[in-house]
Design a protein around this motif. Structure first.
Motif, PDB file in Angstrom:
ATOM      1  N   CYS A  56     -46.519  56.923   0.725  1.00  0.00           N
ATOM      2  CA  CYS A  56     -45.517  55.855   0.786  1.00  0.00           C
ATOM      3  C   CYS A  56     -44.126  56.352   0.419  1.00  0.00           C
ATOM      4  CB  CYS A  56     -45.926  54.693  -0.110  1.00  0.00           C
ATOM      5  SG  CYS A  56     -47.306  53.748   0.576  1.00  0.00           S
ATOM      6  N   PRO A  60     -42.894  56.922   5.512  1.00  0.00           N
ATOM      7  CA  PRO A  60     -42.207  55.886   6.284  1.00  0.00           C
ATOM      8  C   PRO A  60     -40.843  56.336   6.818  1.00  0.00           C
ATOM      9  CG  PRO A  60     -43.215  54.916   4.346  1.00  0.00           C
ATOM     10  CD  PRO A  60     -43.324  56.420   4.198  1.00  0.00           C
ATOM     11  N   GLU A  91     -46.440  59.628  10.963  1.00  0.00           N
ATOM     12  CA  GLU A  91     -46.662  58.438  10.138  1.00  0.00           C
ATOM     13  C   GLU A  91     -48.060  57.877  10.405  1.00  0.00           C
ATOM     14  OE1 GLU A  91     -43.297  55.662   9.546  1.00  0.00           O
ATOM     15  OE2 GLU A  91     -42.307  56.956  11.005  1.00  0.00           O
ATOM     16  N   LYS A  95     -44.666  50.501  11.165  1.00  0.00           N
ATOM     17  CA  LYS A  95     -43.663  50.128  10.165  1.00  0.00           C
ATOM     18  C   LYS A  95     -44.060  48.893   9.356  1.00  0.00           C
ATOM     19  CE  LYS A  95     -38.773  49.047   9.661  1.00  0.00           C
ATOM     20  NZ  LYS A  95     -37.496  48.883  10.319  1.00  0.00           N
ATOM     21  N   ASP A  96     -44.487  47.823  10.028  1.00  0.00           N
ATOM     22  CA  ASP A  96     -44.847  46.592   9.315  1.00  0.00           C
ATOM     23  C   ASP A  96     -46.062  46.803   8.415  1.00  0.00           C
ATOM     24  OD1 ASP A  96     -42.749  45.262  10.487  1.00  0.00           O
ATOM     25  OD2 ASP A  96     -43.972  44.407  12.094  1.00  0.00           O
ATOM     26  N   GLU A  97     -47.064  47.489   8.949  1.00  0.00           N
ATOM     27  CA  GLU A  97     -48.261  47.758   8.153  1.00  0.00           C
ATOM     28  C   GLU A  97     -47.926  48.662   6.968  1.00  0.00           C
ATOM     29  OE1 GLU A  97     -52.735  49.666   8.540  1.00  0.00           O
ATOM     30  OE2 GLU A  97     -51.597  49.282  10.360  1.00  0.00           O
ATOM     31  N   THR A  99     -45.072  48.885   5.408  1.00  0.00           N
ATOM     32  CA  THR A  99     -44.325  48.087   4.436  1.00  0.00           C
ATOM     33  C   THR A  99     -45.278  47.281   3.559  1.00  0.00           C
ATOM     34  OG1 THR A  99     -42.412  47.969   5.892  1.00  0.00           O
ATOM     35  CG2 THR A  99     -42.559  46.300   4.164  1.00  0.00           C
ATOM     36  N   ARG A 100     -46.256  46.629   4.193  1.00  0.00           N
ATOM     37  CA  ARG A 100     -47.242  45.845   3.434  1.00  0.00           C
ATOM     38  C   ARG A 100     -48.089  46.757   2.542  1.00  0.00           C
ATOM     39  NH1 ARG A 100     -47.389  43.182   8.303  1.00  0.00           N
ATOM     40  NH2 ARG A 100     -49.157  44.361   9.057  1.00  0.00           N
ATOM     41  N   CYS A 102     -47.476  49.839   1.404  1.00  0.00           N
ATOM     42  CA  CYS A 102     -46.720  50.510   0.345  1.00  0.00           C
ATOM     43  C   CYS A 102     -46.241  49.547  -0.734  1.00  0.00           C
ATOM     44  CB  CYS A 102     -45.565  51.300   0.939  1.00  0.00           C
ATOM     45  SG  CYS A 102     -46.149  52.727   1.904  1.00  0.00           S
ATOM     46  N   ALA A 103     -46.145  48.277  -0.409  1.00  0.00           N
ATOM     47  CA  ALA A 103     -45.760  47.283  -1.413  1.00  0.00           C
ATOM     48  C   ALA A 103     -46.834  47.136  -2.482  1.00  0.00           C
ATOM     49  CB  ALA A 103     -45.495  45.933  -0.747  1.00  0.00           C
TER      50      ALA A 103
END
Length: 112
Positions: A56, A60, A91, A95-97, A99-100, A102-103
């Protein structure tokens, strides 16, 4: 990481001028991402969390940044010699996955 050193060494011999800092930074980040992706973590939950955190931090945006730098420096043979061998799809997720995903990762104690 040995691949990174070889690429940077190759680039130094390919051109008398230093590589742009943004290119060197991307090569290093790409190498770090590749390193984390290759780390074994099966059967060790703590190690798996460490690997996920490393991914992470380094993965990204690398694909998009590589594509952008290839466009920007397409007329610079020394830079292209360094960028061309890099995997354009390093990667591990979109990108969306990412972001979720890595949050929810946490910084391991060794990284503080």
């Amino acid at each position: 990481m040995a691949g990174l050193a070889a690429l940077l060494s190759l680039s130094a011999s390919a051109a008398p001028a230093a590589l742009p800092a943004e290119v060197t930074a991307l090569v290093e980040r790409h190498g770090t991402c590749t390193h984390w992706l290759g780390e074994p973590g099966e059967g060790d939950a703590e190690r798996r969390r460490d690997i996920e955190w490393g991914m992470c931090q380094s993965c990204p945006g690398t694909d998009a940044r590589l594509a952008a730098l290839k466009r920007k420096y397409r007329g610079n043979p020394a830079v292209m010699t360094v960028l061309q061998p890099l995997d354009p799809h390093v990667e591990p997720m979109g990108k969306d996955e990412a972001t979720r995903f890595c949050a929810t990762t946490r910084k391991p104690a060794w990284a503080e």
